[in-house]
Design a protein around this motif. Structure first.
Motif, PDB file in Angstrom:
ATOM      1  N   ASP A 174      34.509  36.194  38.534  1.00  0.00           N
ATOM      2  CA  ASP A 174      34.670  34.756  38.736  1.00  0.00           C
ATOM      3  C   ASP A 174      36.044  34.450  39.313  1.00  0.00           C
ATOM      4  O   ASP A 174      36.172  33.609  40.215  1.00  0.00           O
ATOM      5  N   TYR A 175      37.067  35.119  38.825  1.00  0.00           N
ATOM      6  CA  TYR A 175      38.419  34.921  39.339  1.00  0.00           C
ATOM      7  C   TYR A 175      38.480  35.217  40.834  1.00  0.00           C
ATOM      8  O   TYR A 175      39.044  34.442  41.615  1.00  0.00           O
ATOM      9  N   MET A 176      37.859  36.307  41.251  1.00  0.00           N
ATOM     10  CA  MET A 176      37.924  36.734  42.645  1.00  0.00           C
ATOM     11  C   MET A 176      37.051  35.896  43.571  1.00  0.00           C
ATOM     12  O   MET A 176      37.206  35.954  44.793  1.00  0.00           O
ATOM     13  N   GLU A 177      36.141  35.119  43.022  1.00  0.00           N
ATOM     14  CA  GLU A 177      35.244  34.317  43.845  1.00  0.00           C
ATOM     15  C   GLU A 177      36.011  33.309  44.703  1.00  0.00           C
ATOM     16  O   GLU A 177      35.511  32.865  45.752  1.00  0.00           O
ATOM     17  N   SER A 178      37.235  32.967  44.299  1.00  0.00           N
ATOM     18  CA  SER A 178      38.036  32.049  45.111  1.00  0.00           C
ATOM     19  C   SER A 178      38.303  32.615  46.504  1.00  0.00           C
ATOM     20  O   SER A 178      38.482  31.859  47.458  1.00  0.00           O
ATOM     21  N   CYS A 179      38.344  33.928  46.627  1.00  0.00           N
ATOM     22  CA  CYS A 179      38.540  34.543  47.943  1.00  0.00           C
ATOM     23  C   CYS A 179      37.339  34.311  48.847  1.00  0.00           C
ATOM     24  O   CYS A 179      37.484  34.236  50.072  1.00  0.00           O
ATOM     25  N   SER A 180      36.164  34.202  48.261  1.00  0.00           N
ATOM     26  CA  SER A 180      34.967  33.891  49.056  1.00  0.00           C
ATOM     27  C   SER A 180      35.000  32.435  49.497  1.00  0.00           C
ATOM     28  O   SER A 180      34.716  32.113  50.654  1.00  0.00           O
ATOM     29  N   SER A 181      35.354  31.534  48.570  1.00  0.00           N
ATOM     30  CA  SER A 181      35.408  30.110  48.903  1.00  0.00           C
ATOM     31  C   SER A 181      36.447  29.836  49.983  1.00  0.00           C
ATOM     32  O   SER A 181      36.244  28.998  50.856  1.00  0.00           O
TER      33      SER A 181
END
Length: 260
Positions: A174-181
């Motif tokens: 979930d933390y790393m999902e910001s890189c996708s956004s």
């Protein structure tokens, strides 16, 4: 996890619902939303935000940030605010474009300071105490945000997911999902700089942290938390006064059985 439709990617809004916990249950949808600042949302996005029927919205920014860019007031939504530095040492870090563009020894020093800032964020943090009181009191749907919805918000989401019983893998994902956004923003910031980043890996890491999130930092926060509290129940009790019964009630309220 799902992203509510109609919001631009850079708003970085998503529902924590859908994540599986270690006991086999699933986080309910529509309870916890994380995002970038609502002050960045356009009129259409604010309409969509109202349609989430929030009970409360927690602003994790500092008082000066709130004053400079105040959030819109949403009808019927309790505005929870916290004034002050989120983590020890944060007041000494230059988060400006200049500060995040340092190289050589200054760049490595900046990275070390940032790492310590994030690692310390879960402890003695009044903003997170406000958040967990809202969680315990059932003031949901709750949206929590900082400026870009990836750093302070990312650590806040980590802690909520841990309280709900999620694994390290889920928390980090979930933390790393910001890189996708924020993929397009990150790509634009790094375009044409391959050789520069080869010569200055510290500049590459700082750019990733400025525009997205660093997996190294995510791991560092998780590792430090487990080292300090091998049993996370002790963390939630010492930091927020949440005992085993409280955690059980929180999980029963916000989790559901997984679909067969």
């Amino acid at each position: 996890m799902r992203r509510p439709e109609g919001f631009r990617d850079e708003i970085n809004i998503r529902d924590l619902g859908g994540y599986r916990t270690e006991d086999g249950r699933v986080v309910k949808e529509g309870c916890f939303y994380r995002s970038g600042g609502p002050y960045l949302m356009n009129d259409e996005e604010l309409v969509l935000l109202e349609q989430l029927h929030l009970s409360a919205m927690l602003d994790l920014r500092t008082a000066s940030q709130m004053q400079k860019h105040p959030d819109p007031v949403l009808p019927g939504v309790e505005m929870l605010r916290h004034s002050g530095v989120v983590s020890k040492g944060g007041e000494k870090i230059d988060f400006s474009s200049r500060g995040m563009s340092r190289i050589d020894e200054e760049g490595w020093n900046q990275l070390n300071a940032l790492r310590q800032y994030y690692v310390e964020m879960p402890y003695g943090n009044d903003a997170f105490k406000v958040m967990f009181k809202a969680v315990k009191d059932g003031r949901t749907p709750l949206l929590f945000h900082c400026a870009t919805g990836k750093d302070r918000t990312g650590v806040a989401a980590m802690l909520i997911l841990y309280a709900l019983g999620c694994s390290d893998a889920v928390v980090l994902a979930d933390y790393m999902e910001s890189c996708s956004s924020r993929k397009k923003i990150m790509e634009q910031a790094m375009e044409g700089k391959e050789e520069y980043f080869r010569l200055h890996p510290e500049a590459r890491e700082l750019t990733i942290m400025k525009e997205g999130v660093s997996e190294k930092i995510g791991h560092a926060v998780i590792t430090a938390l487990h080292e300090r509290y091998p049993d996370l129940r002790d963390y939630f009790f010492e930091e927020y006064g949440l005992g085993e019964k409280d955690l059980e009630e929180i999980r029963n309220r916000y989790l559901k059985n997984a679909a067969v």
